[in-house]
Design a protein around this motif. Structure first.
Motif, PDB file in Angstrom:
ATOM      1  N   GLY A   1       0.808  -1.213   0.000  1.00  9.48           N
ATOM      2  CA  GLY A   1       0.000   0.000   0.000  1.00  9.48           C
ATOM      3  C   GLY A   1       0.841   1.262   0.000  1.00  9.48           C
ATOM      4  O   GLY A   1       0.522   2.237  -0.693  1.00  9.48           O
ATOM      5  N   ASP A   2       1.933   1.239   0.753  1.00  4.03           N
ATOM      6  CA  ASP A   2       2.815   2.408   0.813  1.00  4.03           C
ATOM      7  C   ASP A   2       3.417   2.715  -0.548  1.00  4.03           C
ATOM      8  O   ASP A   2       3.597   3.877  -0.924  1.00  4.03           O
ATOM      9  N   ASN A   3       3.746   1.665  -1.286  1.00  7.88           N
ATOM     10  CA  ASN A   3       4.360   1.872  -2.597  1.00  7.88           C
ATOM     11  C   ASN A   3       3.337   2.120  -3.692  1.00  7.88           C
ATOM     12  O   ASN A   3       3.665   2.743  -4.704  1.00  7.88           O
ATOM     13  N   PHE A   4       2.097   1.681  -3.480  1.00 11.93           N
ATOM     14  CA  PHE A   4       1.015   2.146  -4.354  1.00 11.93           C
ATOM     15  C   PHE A   4       0.946   3.672  -4.261  1.00 11.93           C
ATOM     16  O   PHE A   4       0.863   4.367  -5.282  1.00 11.93           O
ATOM     17  N   ASN A   5       1.006   4.195  -3.037  1.00  4.19           N
ATOM     18  CA  ASN A   5       1.007   5.654  -2.850  1.00  4.19           C
ATOM     19  C   ASN A   5       2.167   6.306  -3.603  1.00  4.19           C
ATOM     20  O   ASN A   5       1.989   7.314  -4.298  1.00  4.19           O
ATOM     21  N   ALA A   6       3.361   5.725  -3.444  1.00  2.21           N
ATOM     22  CA  ALA A   6       4.544   6.293  -4.097  1.00  2.21           C
ATOM     23  C   ALA A   6       4.385   6.298  -5.609  1.00  2.21           C
ATOM     24  O   ALA A   6       4.694   7.284  -6.278  1.00  2.21           O
ATOM     25  N   GLY A   7       3.902   5.184  -6.158  1.00  2.00           N
ATOM     26  CA  GLY A   7       3.715   5.103  -7.607  1.00  2.00           C
ATOM     27  C   GLY A   7       2.670   6.071  -8.110  1.00  2.00           C
ATOM     28  O   GLY A   7       2.812   6.663  -9.191  1.00  2.00           O
ATOM     29  N   PHE A   8       1.611   6.255  -7.328  1.00  2.00           N
ATOM     30  CA  PHE A   8       0.565   7.203  -7.721  1.00  2.00           C
ATOM     31  C   PHE A   8       1.129   8.623  -7.760  1.00  2.00           C
ATOM     32  O   PHE A   8       0.915   9.368  -8.719  1.00  2.00           O
ATOM     33  N   VAL A   9       1.861   8.993  -6.721  1.00  2.00           N
ATOM     34  CA  VAL A   9       2.455  10.339  -6.682  1.00  2.00           C
ATOM     35  C   VAL A   9       3.493  10.498  -7.789  1.00  2.00           C
ATOM     36  O   VAL A   9       3.561  11.550  -8.448  1.00  2.00           O
ATOM     37  N   TYR A  10       4.293   9.466  -8.015  1.00  2.00           N
ATOM     38  CA  TYR A  10       5.243   9.477  -9.132  1.00  2.00           C
ATOM     39  C   TYR A  10       4.492   9.740 -10.448  1.00  2.00           C
ATOM     40  O   TYR A  10       4.935  10.548 -11.275  1.00  2.00           O
ATOM     41  N   GLY A  11       3.358   9.076 -10.619  1.00  2.00           N
ATOM     42  CA  GLY A  11       2.557   9.274 -11.831  1.00  2.00           C
ATOM     43  C   GLY A  11       2.032  10.699 -11.959  1.00  2.00           C
ATOM     44  O   GLY A  11       1.997  11.257 -13.068  1.00  2.00           O
ATOM     45  N   LEU A  12       1.620  11.303 -10.835  1.00  2.00           N
ATOM     46  CA  LEU A  12       1.164  12.696 -10.886  1.00  2.00           C
ATOM     47  C   LEU A  12       2.254  13.603 -11.436  1.00  2.00           C
ATOM     48  O   LEU A  12       1.997  14.495 -12.255  1.00  2.00           O
ATOM     49  N   LEU A  13       3.493  13.374 -10.978  1.00  2.00           N
ATOM     50  CA  LEU A  13       4.610  14.203 -11.427  1.00  2.00           C
ATOM     51  C   LEU A  13       4.988  13.877 -12.869  1.00  2.00           C
ATOM     52  O   LEU A  13       5.213  14.781 -13.684  1.00  2.00           O
ATOM     53  N   LYS A  14       5.074  12.598 -13.171  1.00  4.96           N
ATOM     54  CA  LYS A  14       5.523  12.166 -14.505  1.00  4.96           C
ATOM     55  C   LYS A  14       4.586  12.666 -15.596  1.00  4.96           C
ATOM     56  O   LYS A  14       5.041  13.042 -16.695  1.00  4.96           O
ATOM     57  N   TYR A  15       3.285  12.676 -15.304  1.00  4.78           N
ATOM     58  CA  TYR A  15       2.309  13.070 -16.323  1.00  4.78           C
ATOM     59  C   TYR A  15       1.789  14.498 -16.131  1.00  4.78           C
ATOM     60  O   TYR A  15       0.810  14.893 -16.752  1.00  4.78           O
ATOM     61  N   GLY A  16       2.478  15.262 -15.272  1.00  8.70           N
ATOM     62  CA  GLY A  16       2.219  16.699 -15.185  1.00  8.70           C
ATOM     63  C   GLY A  16       0.882  17.084 -14.594  1.00  8.70           C
ATOM     64  O   GLY A  16       0.324  18.133 -14.952  1.00  8.70           O
ATOM     65  N   VAL A  17       0.355  16.285 -13.673  1.00  4.74           N
ATOM     66  CA  VAL A  17      -0.943  16.601 -13.067  1.00  4.74           C
ATOM     67  C   VAL A  17      -0.748  17.665 -11.985  1.00  4.74           C
ATOM     68  O   VAL A  17       0.039  17.484 -11.056  1.00  4.74           O
ATOM     69  N   THR A  18      -1.461  18.772 -12.105  1.00  2.00           N
ATOM     70  CA  THR A  18      -1.362  19.879 -11.155  1.00  2.00           C
ATOM     71  C   THR A  18      -2.590  19.908 -10.241  1.00  2.00           C
ATOM     72  O   THR A  18      -3.585  19.222 -10.485  1.00  2.00           O
ATOM     73  N   ARG A  19      -2.525  20.746  -9.212  1.00  2.55           N
ATOM     74  CA  ARG A  19      -3.678  20.835  -8.315  1.00  2.55           C
ATOM     75  C   ARG A  19      -4.884  21.429  -9.028  1.00  2.55           C
ATOM     76  O   ARG A  19      -6.029  20.989  -8.803  1.00  2.55           O
ATOM     77  N   ASP A  20      -4.667  22.407  -9.896  1.00  3.77           N
ATOM     78  CA  ASP A  20      -5.788  22.964 -10.668  1.00  3.77           C
ATOM     79  C   ASP A  20      -6.454  21.884 -11.501  1.00  3.77           C
ATOM     80  O   ASP A  20      -7.693  21.827 -11.586  1.00  3.77           O
ATOM     81  N   MET A  21      -5.658  21.029 -12.114  1.00  4.26           N
ATOM     82  CA  MET A  21      -6.225  19.941 -12.915  1.00  4.26           C
ATOM     83  C   MET A  21      -7.056  18.992 -12.051  1.00  4.26           C
ATOM     84  O   MET A  21      -8.122  18.521 -12.476  1.00  4.26           O
ATOM     85  N   LEU A  22      -6.585  18.706 -10.837  1.00  4.54           N
ATOM     86  CA  LEU A  22      -7.335  17.822  -9.942  1.00  4.54           C
ATOM     87  C   LEU A  22      -8.710  18.389  -9.640  1.00  4.54           C
ATOM     88  O   LEU A  22      -9.697  17.647  -9.530  1.00  4.54           O
ATOM     89  N   HIS A  23      -8.805  19.710  -9.502  1.00  3.44           N
ATOM     90  CA  HIS A  23     -10.068  20.336  -9.144  1.00  3.44           C
ATOM     91  C   HIS A  23     -10.959  20.573 -10.361  1.00  3.44           C
ATOM     92  O   HIS A  23     -12.190  20.640 -10.226  1.00  3.44           O
ATOM     93  N   GLU A  24     -10.349  20.677 -11.521  1.00  2.00           N
ATOM     94  CA  GLU A  24     -11.129  20.906 -12.744  1.00  2.00           C
ATOM     95  C   GLU A  24     -11.524  19.601 -13.425  1.00  2.00           C
ATOM     96  O   GLU A  24     -12.523  19.544 -14.150  1.00  2.00           O
TER      97      GLU A  24
END
Length: 319
Positions: free
Chosen positions: A247-270
């Motif tokens: 589970g801890d590394n699922f979290n790490a991979g998810f966050v890695y994916g946010l950075l790798k694919y350029g997901v911003t906080r504005d995008m999360l809310h929109e």
């Protein structure tokens, strides 16, 4: 470069199989993910506390060896560093016994520099512990005000059921601040006596946060996101050695994916395109699958080297 800042406990996991110790690995739920991110080329820092003993010194050196900034680890000479015993069963899932010097919980640190779209990872009982709640809440509010993405892994264990009433307000504050909430079916059964992603999302999560990850062991991952997106992702069968860090590394991979694919906080809310979410979840599953192949709590260095190369290529392409 965007940064990831984790805040959580540090611990030495002593791992047993058939009641015999088979390894000892520095750990902690946020710690494990930060080590994997450091190995994958992400600019990572960790906020925590430990004792000035052999275990504490090893934990700090382990962070530094894996390219995680340890300058915000508070070291208390009179405290003993915490230890856990993890007993693996026939499915390689762990049952834990924790040994911790709780009177020394205090969480003293200098707030690190946080920029818009950095990611803050927090979770487990550490994120709601009443003893350190004022410091934790102040940090999370500051990170939110600075424009960071807050990723909250609920990770509420049955061992804390007796504490639920006194920490419920803290959980709700975390829900309100979080941009992404992740929890397991077991977490929400412990907290709310509810099962099923839609039931939990509608009754407990949606009012506070639109982006929700619901895991259920070997069963499919359920994902809900801004804009009414609802998707299910099957979990591939994996030969496991230990599931301690999954589970801890699922979290790490998810966050890695946010950075790798350029997901911003504005995008999360929109609202993020479903195709990008598919890629982010795929990264999370890759990290989780890799860590299940050993008794270590984080991805192996070869996997990390590959992810580092992918990440650098993605950053170059974005530039």
């Amino acid at each position: 470069m965007r940064k990831v800042i984790g805040i959580g406990e540090t611990i030495l996991d002593i791992i047993f199989r058939d009641d015999q110790p088979i390894g000892a690995v520095p750990g902690g739920s946020m710690f494990n993910g930060l080590i994997s991110l450091g190995r994958s080329g992400v600019d990572a820092a960790f906020i925590s506390e430990t004792g000035n003993d052999r275990v504490g010194r090893r934990i700090i050196s382990f962070l530094e060896e894996n390219h995680v900034d340890a300058s915000n680890i508070s070291v208390y000479p009179e405290a003993k560093s915490p230890v856990s015993l993890a007993f693996l069963n026939e499915n390689n899932d762990a049952e834990y016994i924790f040994y911790k010097d709780h009177p020394h919980d205090r969480l003293e640190f200098i707030t690190p520099d946080i920029q818009p779209n950095d990611v803050v990872m927090f979770g487990s009982f550490y994120a709601i512990n009443p003893v350190i709640r004022p410091q934790m809440l102040a940090f999370l509010q500051y990170a939110h005000e600075q424009g960071a993405i807050l990723y909250y892994d609920v990770n509420y264990r049955a061992s804390h059921l007796k504490d639920l009433v006194k920490v419920t307000a803290n959980i709700l504050e975390n829900f309100e601040l979080a941009d992404i909430i992740k929890g397991s079916s077991e977490d929400f059964e412990n907290m709310y006596n509810k099962t099923g992603a839609d039931s939990v999302y509608r009754s407990q999560i949606d009012f506070y946060c639109k982006n929700f990850i619901y895991t259920q062991g070997a069963q499919p991952i359920e994902f809900r996101a801004q804009g009414g997106l609802a998707k299910q992702y099957p979990v591939a069968a994996t030969q496991t050695v230990s599931t301690i860090g999954a589970g801890d590394n699922f979290n790490a991979g998810f966050v890695y994916g946010l950075l790798k694919y350029g997901v911003t906080r504005d995008m999360l809310h929109e609202g993020v395109d479903a195709g990008i979410w598919d890629k982010v979840i795929a990264e999370a599953q890759q990290f989780a699958a890799n860590v299940c192949g050993s008794i270590n709590n984080s991805v192996d260095t070869a996997f990390g080297d590959n992810k580092k190369a992918e990440y650098q290529a993605a950053l170059a392409a974005m530039e």
